[in-house]
Design a protein around this motif. Structure first.
Motif, PDB file in Angstrom:
ATOM      1  N   ARG A   1       1.419   9.938  -3.897  1.00 53.65           N
ATOM      2  CA  ARG A   1       2.222  10.975  -3.249  1.00 53.65           C
ATOM      3  C   ARG A   1       3.522  10.382  -2.687  1.00 53.65           C
ATOM      4  NH1 ARG A   1       1.473  15.942  -3.853  1.00 53.65           N
ATOM      5  NH2 ARG A   1      -0.748  15.787  -3.597  1.00 53.65           N
ATOM      6  N   GLU A   2       3.445   9.224  -2.040  1.00 50.89           N
ATOM      7  CA  GLU A   2       4.656   8.583  -1.505  1.00 50.89           C
ATOM      8  C   GLU A   2       5.630   8.224  -2.623  1.00 50.89           C
ATOM      9  OE1 GLU A   2       3.889   5.817   2.189  1.00 50.89           O
ATOM     10  OE2 GLU A   2       2.226   5.625   0.767  1.00 50.89           O
TER      11      GLU A   2
ATOM     12  N   GLN B   1       0.847  -1.188   0.000  1.00 51.10           N
ATOM     13  CA  GLN B   1       0.000   0.000   0.000  1.00 51.10           C
ATOM     14  C   GLN B   1       0.880   1.235   0.000  1.00 51.10           C
ATOM     15  OE1 GLN B   1      -2.986  -0.225   3.069  1.00 51.10           O
ATOM     16  NE2 GLN B   1      -3.682  -2.221   2.377  1.00 51.10           N
ATOM     17  N   LYS B   2       1.024   1.826  -1.175  1.00 56.57           N
ATOM     18  CA  LYS B   2       1.790   3.060  -1.358  1.00 56.57           C
ATOM     19  C   LYS B   2       0.901   4.042  -2.101  1.00 56.57           C
ATOM     20  CE  LYS B   2       5.988   2.032   0.071  1.00 56.57           C
ATOM     21  NZ  LYS B   2       6.585   2.731   1.153  1.00 56.57           N
ATOM     22  N   SER B   3       0.882   5.262  -1.653  1.00 58.79           N
ATOM     23  CA  SER B   3       0.102   6.280  -2.356  1.00 58.79           C
ATOM     24  C   SER B   3       0.938   6.875  -3.484  1.00 58.79           C
ATOM     25  CB  SER B   3      -0.319   7.385  -1.388  1.00 58.79           C
ATOM     26  OG  SER B   3       0.824   8.134  -0.989  1.00 58.79           O
TER      27      SER B   3
END
Length: 94
Positions: free
Chosen positions: A83-84, A79-81
């Protein structure tokens, strides 16, 4: 650090002692992940390399001294956005 097995080349031996981590980019991606112009889509390649890095297992040693494979993230899926990813890869959000 002592070299256990030598390749016969001091530079190769020294680099072999380094602990590399992070993303790896196969050369084939430079020819298969391209823009309409035919040039490599480096942003897409960097993002894919980051995702593949997170899904590569890591090895650790358990209490019995045996090597075990484990994932690098806590939940079932990474789970990475966006934005990240853009922050880590120094890309623009657009």
């Amino acid at each position: 650090m002592e070299t256990i097995i030598s390749s016969g080349n001091a530079t190769v031996d020294a680099i072999g002692q380094m602990d590399f981590s992070g993303s790896l980019i196969p050369h084939s991606w430079l020819y298969s992940i391209t823009l309409d112009s035919g040039r490599p889509d480096m942003n897409a390649i960097f993002v894919l390399a980051e995702i593949v890095y997170w899904y590569r297992s890591s090895v650790s040693v358990n209490e019995d001294g045996k090597a075990v494979w484990k994932k690098k993230f806590w939940k079932e899926y990474l789970q990475k956005s966006i934005r990240e990813l853009v922050t880590k890869l120094n890309l623009s959000y657009d």
